[in-house]
Structure formats: C-alpha cells, structure tokens
Write a protein that holds these residues in place. Structure first.
Motif, short mmCIF file in Angstrom:
data_model
loop_
_atom_site.label_atom_id
_atom_site.label_comp_id
_atom_site.label_asym_id
_atom_site.label_seq_id
_atom_site.Cartn_x
_atom_site.Cartn_y
_atom_site.Cartn_z
N VAL A 183 0.84 -1.20 0.00
CA VAL A 183 0.00 0.00 0.00
C VAL A 183 0.87 1.25 0.00
CG1 VAL A 183 -1.63 1.36 1.38
CG2 VAL A 183 -1.99 -1.09 1.07
N MET A 184 1.92 1.24 0.80
CA MET A 184 2.81 2.41 0.87
C MET A 184 3.45 2.69 -0.49
SD MET A 184 2.76 3.75 3.88
CE MET A 184 2.67 3.49 5.65
N VAL A 185 3.89 1.65 -1.17
CA VAL A 185 4.51 1.84 -2.48
C VAL A 185 3.47 2.36 -3.48
CG1 VAL A 185 5.51 0.61 -4.46
CG2 VAL A 185 6.36 0.16 -2.16
N GLN A 204 -6.23 -11.61 3.28
CA GLN A 204 -6.26 -10.47 4.19
C GLN A 204 -7.65 -9.82 4.08
OE1 GLN A 204 -3.64 -9.60 6.34
NE2 GLN A 204 -2.96 -11.60 5.61
N PRO A 205 -8.12 -9.18 5.15
CA PRO A 205 -9.46 -8.57 5.13
C PRO A 205 -9.62 -7.57 3.99
CG PRO A 205 -8.59 -8.63 7.36
CD PRO A 205 -7.47 -9.05 6.46
N ASP A 245 -4.96 -0.31 -7.64
CA ASP A 245 -6.03 -0.86 -6.81
C ASP A 245 -6.36 -2.29 -7.23
OD1 ASP A 245 -8.35 -0.51 -4.85
OD2 ASP A 245 -9.44 -0.96 -6.70
N GLN A 246 -6.40 -2.54 -8.52
CA GLN A 246 -6.71 -3.88 -9.02
C GLN A 246 -5.68 -4.90 -8.55
OE1 GLN A 246 -6.77 -4.25 -13.29
NE2 GLN A 246 -7.86 -6.18 -13.24
N VAL A 247 -4.39 -4.54 -8.67
CA VAL A 247 -3.32 -5.46 -8.26
C VAL A 247 -3.36 -5.68 -6.75
CG1 VAL A 247 -0.83 -5.80 -8.13
CG2 VAL A 247 -1.84 -4.86 -10.20
N LEU A 248 -3.56 -4.60 -5.99
CA LEU A 248 -3.62 -4.74 -4.54
C LEU A 248 -4.79 -5.62 -4.11
CD1 LEU A 248 -2.68 -1.27 -3.00
CD2 LEU A 248 -1.54 -3.45 -2.64
N GLN A 249 -5.93 -5.47 -4.75
CA GLN A 249 -7.08 -6.30 -4.42
C GLN A 249 -6.80 -7.77 -4.70
OE1 GLN A 249 -9.92 -5.59 -2.90
NE2 GLN A 249 -9.36 -3.45 -2.64
N GLN A 250 -6.12 -8.05 -5.80
CA GLN A 250 -5.77 -9.42 -6.12
C GLN A 250 -4.80 -10.00 -5.09
OE1 GLN A 250 -4.23 -8.98 -10.10
NE2 GLN A 250 -6.26 -8.95 -11.05
#
Length: 225
Positions: free
Chosen positions: A83-85, A109-110, A97-102
């Motif tokens: 998230v920080m990156v 993770q929640p 956002d798409q990559v983080l959600q995946q």
C-alpha cells in the motif's frame, strides 16, 4: 551492504516480497521498459545482495501467496508495504487498486482494509486554474483513520525491505509548481503533502526504515537522505 541482523524472513520470502512491491510500482504504467530494468537492477544488485533470483519480474498473486502464506503476519506486513509503495507517488490509480485487491484476496487479508483507500483514487485533473480538482470529503478523510492505524503497525524487520522503502519513498515533499503553456498558467499542482492524505504514514515509514538501518544494522544511510 551486508547486514548481520537476523531477519525473520527467508531469502525466498524477501525475493517474492520485493517482486510484489515492484509489481505494484509498475502497475500504473509510469515506468517505461528501460526504467523498469533500471529499478530491477538496483533492487537485485544493490538493495538485496545475497538473494538467489530466478527472475525479477512481476509476480502473480498465487506465486506470492505460495511463498508468504495465507492469513499470516508476513502476508499482512507485505500488504502494508505494498500500500505504501502504491501511494508513494501521491496518487492511487485504478490499476494499482486492481493489483492490490488481487494480492489481498490471494493472501487472505481482510478486504475492508483497502476499501477506504478507494476514496483516494486519482481523479480527473481540471485544466482551468480557477477550478481546483475535487478533494476528499470530511467523511472520506475520517474513513481513512483505521487504514492509517493499520499502516502505522508495520514493524521493519529486514534490511532488504528497509532499503527498498528508502529508495521508493521520496525523501522530501516535492515542491508545489505551476504548469504553464505559451506563457499562461493552466494548472497549479500543490505539494504532495497536501494532496496525499496518507503522506504522514509514508514519512513515518521511511523514518522507521532509516532508523532500522542505522541503529539496528549499523549501516551508513547518508545515501538515502
């Protein structure tokens, strides 16, 4: 740049961790092929010496989960750094956002951890200097409080991750500036510390990474300052 500090993470985990962070960093397309290769070279040859790399390319969510585990503290700490990156450049893009959600789903993770972050998705910039871009509402800013607390819970425990963060997070708030065209101002860009609602978390993380390298690892951190 070797360190005698005992890391709780294996070299395989750190290799997957850094590949995951690079996947986030490259997600919004701000780096061309040459720049990607340059950052990969720094990561492989300067920031993470001693790791045996099979590749330094993007990593799939399934590959990441297989190495970091599902629902583990290691997976949670990785997601915090990811998230920080994603927000280090001042914007949170739909592709990031798409990559983080995946990643979040694969690591079990929640999902609500990233919900508030969607309120900061980059918005269309106005080209008229008298009409500013829409900012976050008070409700959206308040909704970020749990995310701030969660991000502040990251404990730096590995010098290779610390070096990566020191490289990727800007050392100071970029100055505000005006964009001019044919001698006329068309848009005013405020400093990042005013447009990034999680800027304090970035600064705090970078400071903790520097302190860890200097105090725990005994490294010279002047190159990051």
């Amino acid at each position: 740049m070797t360190s005698t500090v005992q890391s709780p993470y294996s070299s395989e985990q750190i290799a997957a961790w850094l590949r995951g962070l690079l996947t986030i960093a490259w997600a919004d397309g701000n780096f061309d092929t040459q720049e990607q290769e340059f950052i990969a070279s720094i990561t492989k040859n300067e920031l993470a010496l001693g790791i045996k790399w099979d590749s330094l390319e993007v990593i799939t969510p399934e590959e990441l989960a297989a190495v970091l585990g599902k629902g583990t503290p290691t997976a949670e700490n990785f997601l915090r750094t990811a998230v920080m990156v994603a927000i280090a450049d001042g914007t949170y893009s739909p592709s990031e956002d798409q990559v983080l959600q995946q990643f979040c789903q694969a690591l079990e993770q929640p999902q609500n951890l990233l919900e508030a972050l969607r309120h900061t998705l980059e918005r269309p910039q106005q080209i008229t200097p008298t009409i500013p871009s829409p900012g976050l509402t008070k409700h959206e800013i308040a909704a970020l409080c749990p995310l701030r607390d969660w991000l502040d819970g990251l404990d730096i425990q590995d010098p290779r991750v610390a070096r990566f963060l020191c490289k990727m997070i800007p050392s100071q708030c970029p100055f505000e500036r005006d964009v001019t065209l044919f001698g006329r101002k068309i848009v005013h860009i405020p400093p990042m510390c005013k447009v990034n609602p999680l800027y304090e978390q970035l600064v705090g993380l970078r400071f903790r990474a520097l302190s860890y390298l200097a105090d725990k690892c005994g490294e010279d951190v002047s190159a990051y300052i």
